[in-house]
Design a protein around this motif. Structure first.
Motif, PDB file in Angstrom:
ATOM      1  N   GLY A 238       0.767  -1.246   0.000  1.00  5.74           N
ATOM      2  CA  GLY A 238       0.000   0.000   0.000  1.00  5.74           C
ATOM      3  C   GLY A 238       0.789   1.281   0.000  1.00  5.74           C
ATOM      4  O   GLY A 238       0.337   2.265   0.598  1.00  5.74           O
TER       5      GLY A 238
ATOM      6  N   ARG B 244      -1.112   1.116  -9.503  1.00  3.49           N
ATOM      7  CA  ARG B 244      -0.559   1.614  -8.245  1.00  3.49           C
ATOM      8  C   ARG B 244      -0.699   3.131  -8.179  1.00  3.49           C
ATOM      9  O   ARG B 244      -0.634   3.804  -9.211  1.00  3.49           O
ATOM     10  CB  ARG B 244       0.908   1.210  -8.138  1.00  3.49           C
ATOM     11  N   PRO B 245      -0.866   3.703  -6.977  1.00  2.00           N
ATOM     12  CA  PRO B 245      -0.916   5.170  -6.869  1.00  2.00           C
ATOM     13  C   PRO B 245       0.334   5.783  -7.482  1.00  2.00           C
ATOM     14  O   PRO B 245       1.451   5.438  -7.113  1.00  2.00           O
ATOM     15  CB  PRO B 245      -0.975   5.397  -5.357  1.00  2.00           C
TER      16      PRO B 245
ATOM     17  N   ASP C  51      -2.298   9.078   3.885  1.00  4.14           N
ATOM     18  CA  ASP C  51      -3.348   9.481   4.829  1.00  4.14           C
ATOM     19  C   ASP C  51      -2.729  10.033   6.115  1.00  4.14           C
ATOM     20  O   ASP C  51      -3.233  11.009   6.690  1.00  4.14           O
ATOM     21  CB  ASP C  51      -4.242   8.286   5.165  1.00  4.14           C
TER      22      ASP C  51
ATOM     23  N   THR D 290      -0.784   5.120   0.056  1.00  2.20           N
ATOM     24  CA  THR D 290      -2.177   5.022   0.520  1.00  2.20           C
ATOM     25  C   THR D 290      -2.245   5.397   2.003  1.00  2.20           C
ATOM     26  O   THR D 290      -2.496   6.548   2.342  1.00  2.20           O
ATOM     27  CB  THR D 290      -2.740   3.613   0.276  1.00  2.20           C
TER      28      THR D 290
END
Length: 651
Positions: free
Chosen positions: A475, A563-564, A482, A478
């Motif tokens: 991740g 993927r980001p 945050d 992600t």
């Protein structure tokens, strides 16, 4: 000498102060008897446009003073007996080993020029040493060919042509120097780079770390080997499931080793193991990765393993602090943190005479401390409290305030002077690294010019145990994004912060997060994306470590194109962006940064692209002129995009 703020919370430690010369301390060495400390001070030489190292020596007696020797040496280490020092110095196109006699004030060259692979280590009897190095190339190579991945490395260039093997220089007492007729060293032939050398007490066995497993170009796995110098027989001491680093033979025959807990490296933390050199079986794990993160070359600039009084000494990463950790190799679970609290140990050495440590905190607090062996505390059952939420500071430095935001450790630096101040969020790389109680130089410089700075350790960073670091597996971009966004939201509402003048600056993986944060919220009014990951698809094969990093973090997660990614995420911002690349960077190549710049220009974002000449991924290794140019460009960017208050000190 003024009282040291560090010794107030560290009973038994003596303050030795720091050398008066201009520059940055980068290393320490302590003589075996604990009577002498040597420090390396590195300062830029503007005329030559290079850094120069000087050696500073002082007695550990309270009334002594530092004296300077112009040796040009780094990686200093005292002989096991006497007062001689071994170090590395520049020569021709490579480096040479140099033996320093502090009493005579002399430095004698001891080897031919080689390509160094790490610090040399004295033979236990002090009559020779071992060094990981490779011969200099005979001339330019017009063609490079390869059939495998992992063919280059940042700061090295093309691999396979300069394999760094172990060279053993026997019988050298430090008084003759190197010449064409001298005895040739013994070379331990290796198909792969060797590093992190250590001797067994009998001087017959030498330990080193290298990668010999089949997947060595696809992960970070590394193995510890021991070689019998009489027979040439090698024995592998650890398996490919670890990332071995520093080792230290123990009196009972076992070998202690610092290693990351998984070969993938990504999402793992450091631990101390002991292995049986005869069977190769892992005997004990002395630290618990769930609660204790041991510094490792892949996670921290300060790391290693030393011994004093039958105990092991290493560096721990602990929620922004970097204390020394005492371990009892005979009693797992018995440990004690030293120099604990809101500070970082940036270098240390230990031996029969005690421990020396370079400690820093805040923007300017710095001291060299010494603990005599007779003051060594007894390790107790492991109770490792969270460092207190306080900091040491001296008059005139920016104010440093620790924050705990939803379980994330963060630090807010606020300038002296008028309020409210513009805010720049600074994001470190890694992601498995740690920021902490030493203010990052970029943040410190901006604070001197009226800017507040926020930096933090989001999930995936080091220093909070294996679960915290491994939380980022699958991740990136992600949950850690945050965390950064939550920290920013919490800080912009604080008194003294101008929420209309907020920027973000990230380097390497931090640059990746900076680009994502900028695209996510119009709260960011300007951004610097520096030497950064901007495309996972490009990075996987375009970066020197792209496959181990990409596959290590995305095991079982989204595949290519999912993927980001700063190249594909929606843009909810149109404020100015400076994309800064290193001309010689192989970790985050300039071509990768250029992809982001291209997208921003195509979408009408006011962007600039700048390339640091003669600079790889490490700005610290670039010439001083490049570092000055970078600092000036960053300051100009922020004062133009986020005009701040008047400078509180000279630039």
């Amino acid at each position: 000498m003024p009282p040291s703020p560090f010794t107030e919370a560290a009973p038994g430690w003596l303050s030795l102060g720091v050398p008066a010369g201009a520059g940055a301390l980068t290393g320490l060495a302590l003589s075996a008897d604990g009577m002498l400390v040597a420090a390396t001070l590195v300062a830029p030489d503007p005329a030559a446009d290079r850094d120069r190292a000087t050696t500073w020596i002082r007695s550990t007696a309270a009334s002594a003073a530092w004296t300077r020797l112009d040796t040009g040496c780094t990686e200093l280490v005292f002989a096991p007996t006497g007062r001689r020092l071994l170090g590395l110095a520049r020569a021709e196109e490579g480096q040479v080993c140099v033996v320093i006699d502090p009493d005579a004030g002399t430095a004698v060259r001891a080897t031919p020029a080689m390509i160094s692979g790490g610090a040399p280590v004295w033979h236990p009897q002090g009559n020779g040493f071992a060094w990981s190095c490779a011969a200099l190339p005979d001339g330019p190579r017009p063609l490079h060919r390869t059939r495998r991945l992992g063919f280059d490395l940042d700061g090295r260039g093309w691999l396979g042509e300069d394999v760094r093997q172990v060279h053993v220089f026997r019988g050298y007492g430090g008084y003759g120097g190197f010449g064409p007729g001298d005895e040739k060293p013994t070379v331990i032939e290796s198909p792969t780079d060797c590093r992190h050398l250590s001797w067994a007490p009998d001087g017959r066995t030498l330990h080193f770390v290298t990668e010999r497993h089949d997947e060595r170009f696809r992960d970070f796995g590394a193995q510890l080997f021991g070689v019998d110098l009489d027979s040439g027989h090698e024995r592998q001491l650890t398996e490919p499931d670890l990332v071995a680093a520093a080792s230290l033979p123990l009196p009972g025959g076992a070998v202690a080793c610092v290693a990351l807990t998984r070969a993938a490296g990504c999402g793992s933390v450091g631990a101390v193991y002991t292995v049986d050199p005869e069977s190769g079986e892992r005997v004990l794990r002395l630290t618990d990765p769930a609660a204790c993160d041991i510094a490792h070359p892949l996670t921290s600039y300060a790391h290693g393993l030393a011994a004093v009084g039958g105990l092991l000494v290493t560096v721990q990463l602990a929620r922004g602090a970097m204390p020394l950790l005492l371990l009892d190799p005979e009693r797992p679970g018995r440990q004690r943190r030293m120099l604990d609290g809101p500070c970082e140990v940036h270098a240390y050495d230990a031996g029969p005479g005690g421990i020396a440590a370079l400690v820093r905190s805040g923007a300017t607090a710095e001291d060299v401390l010494f603990l005599p062996a007779e003051e060594l505390p007894e390790p107790a059952a492991a109770v490792l409290p969270v460092p207190p939420a306080t900091t040491w500071q001296t008059d005139g430095t920016p104010r440093l305030r620790p924050l705990d935001i939803a379980g994330i450790d963060a630090w807010l630096v606020t300038p002296e002077g008028p309020e409210p101040a513009p805010l720049v969020v600074w994001l470190h790389g890694g992601p498995g690294a740690q920021a902490g109680w030493t203010v990052p130089p970029d943040v410190q410089r901006l604070a001197e010019h009226g800017y507040a700075g926020l930096y933090l350790n989001p999930r995936g960073a080091a220093g909070r145990g294996e679960d915290f670091t491994a939380a980022l597996l699958g991740g990136p971009g992600t949950i850690d994004l945050d965390d950064v966004a939550a920290a920013l939201d919490a800080v912009v509402g604080l008194p003294g912060i101008d929420q209309d003048r907020v920027g973000v600056h990230g380097v390497s993986y931090g640059g990746y997060l900076a680009a994502l944060l900028w695209s996510r919220t119009p709260l960011i009014k300007a951004a610097v994306v520096e030497r950064a990951i901007v495309s996972w698809d490009f990075h996987r094969t375009g970066s020197d470590l792209g496959i181990p990093v990409t596959d290590g973090y995305w095991r079982g997660g989204p595949g290519p194109g999912q993927r980001p990614d700063p190249l594909t995420v929606p843009l909810h911002n149109s404020s100015p962006v400076l994309v800064l690349a290193g001309e010689l960077d192989r970790r985050c190549p300039p071509a990768e940064c250029r992809l982001l710049f291209g997208r921003l220009v195509e979408e009408g974002v006011p962007a600039e692209f700048a390339v640091l000449a003669d600079c790889g991924h490490s700005v610290g290794a670039a010439p001083p002129s490049v570092r000055r140019a970078r600092g000036a460009a960053l300051l100009d960017w922020w004062t133009t995009q986020l005009p701040g208050t008047a400078a509180t000190s000279a630039p």
